[in-house]
Scaffold this motif. Structure first.
Motif, PDB file in Angstrom:
ATOM      1  N   SER A  62      10.995  13.087  -9.034  1.00  0.00           N
ATOM      2  CA  SER A  62      11.178  13.393  -7.618  1.00  0.00           C
ATOM      3  C   SER A  62      10.378  14.607  -7.171  1.00  0.00           C
ATOM      4  O   SER A  62      10.249  14.857  -5.981  1.00  0.00           O
ATOM      5  CB  SER A  62      12.665  13.622  -7.319  1.00  0.00           C
ATOM      6  OG  SER A  62      13.144  14.727  -8.054  1.00  0.00           O
ATOM      7  N   VAL A  63       9.825  15.382  -8.146  1.00  0.00           N
ATOM      8  CA  VAL A  63       9.044  16.541  -7.735  1.00  0.00           C
ATOM      9  C   VAL A  63       7.706  16.122  -7.137  1.00  0.00           C
ATOM     10  O   VAL A  63       7.086  16.839  -6.381  1.00  0.00           O
ATOM     11  CB  VAL A  63       8.808  17.506  -8.919  1.00  0.00           C
ATOM     12  CG1 VAL A  63       7.781  16.959  -9.871  1.00  0.00           C
ATOM     13  CG2 VAL A  63       8.353  18.870  -8.415  1.00  0.00           C
TER      14      VAL A  63
ATOM     15  N   GLU B 286       8.312  22.514  -2.854  1.00  0.00           N
ATOM     16  CA  GLU B 286       9.271  21.716  -2.091  1.00  0.00           C
ATOM     17  C   GLU B 286      10.548  21.485  -2.893  1.00  0.00           C
ATOM     18  O   GLU B 286      11.638  21.425  -2.331  1.00  0.00           O
ATOM     19  CB  GLU B 286       8.649  20.372  -1.709  1.00  0.00           C
ATOM     20  CG  GLU B 286       7.620  20.466  -0.593  1.00  0.00           C
ATOM     21  CD  GLU B 286       7.144  19.106  -0.147  1.00  0.00           C
ATOM     22  OE1 GLU B 286       7.719  18.080  -0.605  1.00  0.00           O
ATOM     23  OE2 GLU B 286       6.200  19.040   0.655  1.00  0.00           O
ATOM     24  N   ARG B 287      10.391  21.360  -4.199  1.00  0.00           N
ATOM     25  CA  ARG B 287      11.564  21.121  -5.055  1.00  0.00           C
ATOM     26  C   ARG B 287      12.138  22.430  -5.598  1.00  0.00           C
ATOM     27  O   ARG B 287      13.345  22.567  -5.754  1.00  0.00           O
ATOM     28  CB  ARG B 287      11.166  20.218  -6.230  1.00  0.00           C
ATOM     29  CG  ARG B 287      12.312  20.017  -7.228  1.00  0.00           C
ATOM     30  CD  ARG B 287      11.921  19.033  -8.295  1.00  0.00           C
ATOM     31  NE  ARG B 287      12.948  18.952  -9.310  1.00  0.00           N
ATOM     32  CZ  ARG B 287      14.027  18.182  -9.233  1.00  0.00           C
ATOM     33  NH1 ARG B 287      14.222  17.445  -8.158  1.00  0.00           N
ATOM     34  NH2 ARG B 287      14.900  18.156 -10.206  1.00  0.00           N
ATOM     35  N   THR B 288      11.260  23.392  -5.882  1.00  0.00           N
ATOM     36  CA  THR B 288      11.678  24.643  -6.517  1.00  0.00           C
ATOM     37  C   THR B 288      11.173  25.821  -5.695  1.00  0.00           C
ATOM     38  O   THR B 288      10.166  26.449  -6.046  1.00  0.00           O
ATOM     39  CB  THR B 288      11.121  24.726  -7.956  1.00  0.00           C
ATOM     40  OG1 THR B 288      11.357  23.502  -8.637  1.00  0.00           O
ATOM     41  CG2 THR B 288      11.770  25.863  -8.733  1.00  0.00           C
TER      42      THR B 288
ATOM     43  N   GLU C 270       5.129  21.972 -13.052  1.00  0.00           N
ATOM     44  CA  GLU C 270       6.582  21.943 -13.209  1.00  0.00           C
ATOM     45  C   GLU C 270       6.977  21.833 -14.678  1.00  0.00           C
ATOM     46  O   GLU C 270       7.907  22.498 -15.133  1.00  0.00           O
ATOM     47  CB  GLU C 270       7.198  20.781 -12.425  1.00  0.00           C
ATOM     48  CG  GLU C 270       8.714  20.914 -12.389  1.00  0.00           C
ATOM     49  CD  GLU C 270       9.415  19.680 -11.851  1.00  0.00           C
ATOM     50  OE1 GLU C 270      10.466  19.835 -11.224  1.00  0.00           O
ATOM     51  OE2 GLU C 270       8.892  18.567 -12.080  1.00  0.00           O
TER      52      GLU C 270
END
Length: 382
Positions: free
Chosen positions: A7-8, A130-132, A375
């Protein structure tokens, strides 16, 4: 176990925005030797970083050359994304080779080497953020003199790389999109002969002909290559003499050396420094030396295998790795023992040539791969 979450990676990294941002940087010409142009380019890169990443890049000026650095988080840097914004193209090239996108081909001076890779790196970091949002331990370094051999940025590069889990070099890919898992080391020399001038008609016997001495030395220098080891030693630019009727007092040759191992680089260096004159009263001076150490396969092996695994998890298969003759800033980071993987930037061809171009359809995929690696490496470092 990989640290990548599917999803990242955005389902569709916006190609239109990538192209717009590549254009923003390509149309600002940045030949390495034009410090004002490099400074203008750095301002444009900094503005793009602020817009896409919400971060203010540090401006680092070393001997007049403008570099940029962005650190994410308060902890020590564990992942270094290494790029440059200078090019080999002089001001005015854009008039002859404008930025254009026709079908799958993007052109423009410095697009392939390496402004598309720089933009891809910025978008990759944006995807991870956006994710982290609290991304920690990641540094983006954008240097301004790579095409000159990184004389003002080498110390900065090595300092930022020290202690990292991995360095991701966003130089252009090799043929077919292959990653660069080894690079030859680069050495450059100027061998200068000093003789003695005299009148070529009246008393040539009183002179010491530096050009004749140089001819002897060029043959010796060229013989230092070793094809079986991948070592090339190439005399390139020759200069000598002052007048038609004068025995030349000085002459010189520039030499380009490429070596796959440090042992070979050292062997050639010792041999060039050990050259001795053939003619009596001639003397030899050697300038220069190793510029970039070899990036040997051991420096990238584990990181390359990790990258292939991460790539497979996001649907990228058959990722190849090759050895190349050209050097990059990745040679420096590999040279200090930091795992380094190169060629993660744009897919295309024609670096330093009029047919320089980027294959557009690869841009989202390469950006997604860099995001996944960031990531994965940042997660493993925590």
């Amino acid at each position: 176990m990989s640290n990548v979450s599917m999803s990242v990676i955005p389902a569709d990294i916006a190609l239109g925005r990538l192209l717009d941002d590549i254009r923003r940087l390509v149309v600002i010409e940045s030949p390495s030797s034009d410090l004002a142009a490099v400074e203008r380019s750095a301002r444009a890169v900094g503005a793009l970083i602020a817009e896409r990443l919400g971060a203010e890049a540090e401006t680092l000026v070393v001997d007049g050359v403008t570099h940029l650095r962005v650190r994410f988080g308060d902890g020590p840097s564990r992942v270094l994304i290494l790029t440059h914004h200078d090019t080999v193209w002089p001001i005015g090239t854009l008039e002859r080779i404008p930025f254009e996108v026709e079908g799958d081909i993007l052109t423009g001076p410095g697009s392939f080497d390496m402004k598309a890779g720089l933009v891809s790196g910025i978008h990759a970091i944006a995807a991870v953020l956006e994710r982290t949002p609290a991304l920690d331990g990641v540094t983006l370094l954008v240097t301004g003199d790579e095409e000159l051999g990184s004389p003002t940025s080498r110390e900065l590069i090595e300092a930022e790389a020290a202690g990292c889990a991995g360095v991701l070099v966003l130089e252009a890919a090799a043929d077919g999109g292959a990653l660069k898992i080894a690079r030859k080391g680069v050495s450059t020399y100027r061998v200068v002969i000093t003789g003695r001038a005299s009148h070529a008609g009246l008393e040539p016997e009183l002179g010491v002909n530096a050009v004749v001495e140089l001819a002897h030395q060029i043959v010796r220098i060229a013989a230092l290559g070793a094809a079986e080891h991948g070592t090339t030693v190439t005399p390139t630019v020759v200069d000598g003499g002052t007048a038609q009727n004068t025995v030349p007092a000085t002459a010189s040759v520039r030499v380009d050396v490429r070596a796959a191992t440090r042992t070979e680089q050292d062997r050639v260096d010792s041999a060039i420094r050990g050259l001795s004159p053939v003619l009596e009263r001639a003397s030899i001076t050697v300038e220069g030396g190793p510029n970039r150490p070899p990036m040997e396969p051991e420096a990238s092996a584990a990181l390359f295998e990790r990258t292939r695994r991460v790539a497979a998890e996001i649907g990228i298969e058959h990722l190849a790795g090759v050895s190349v003759g050209g050097g990059s800033d990745g040679n420096f980071t590999a040279g200090i023992g930091v795992p380094t993987l190169d060629g993660l930037g744009a897919v295309g061809a024609g670096a330093h040539a009029d047919h320089e171009h980027v294959r557009v359809h690869h841009l989202p995929e390469r950006t997604a791969l860099v995001a996944a690696l960031i990531e994965d490496l940042a997660g493993a470092a925590r």
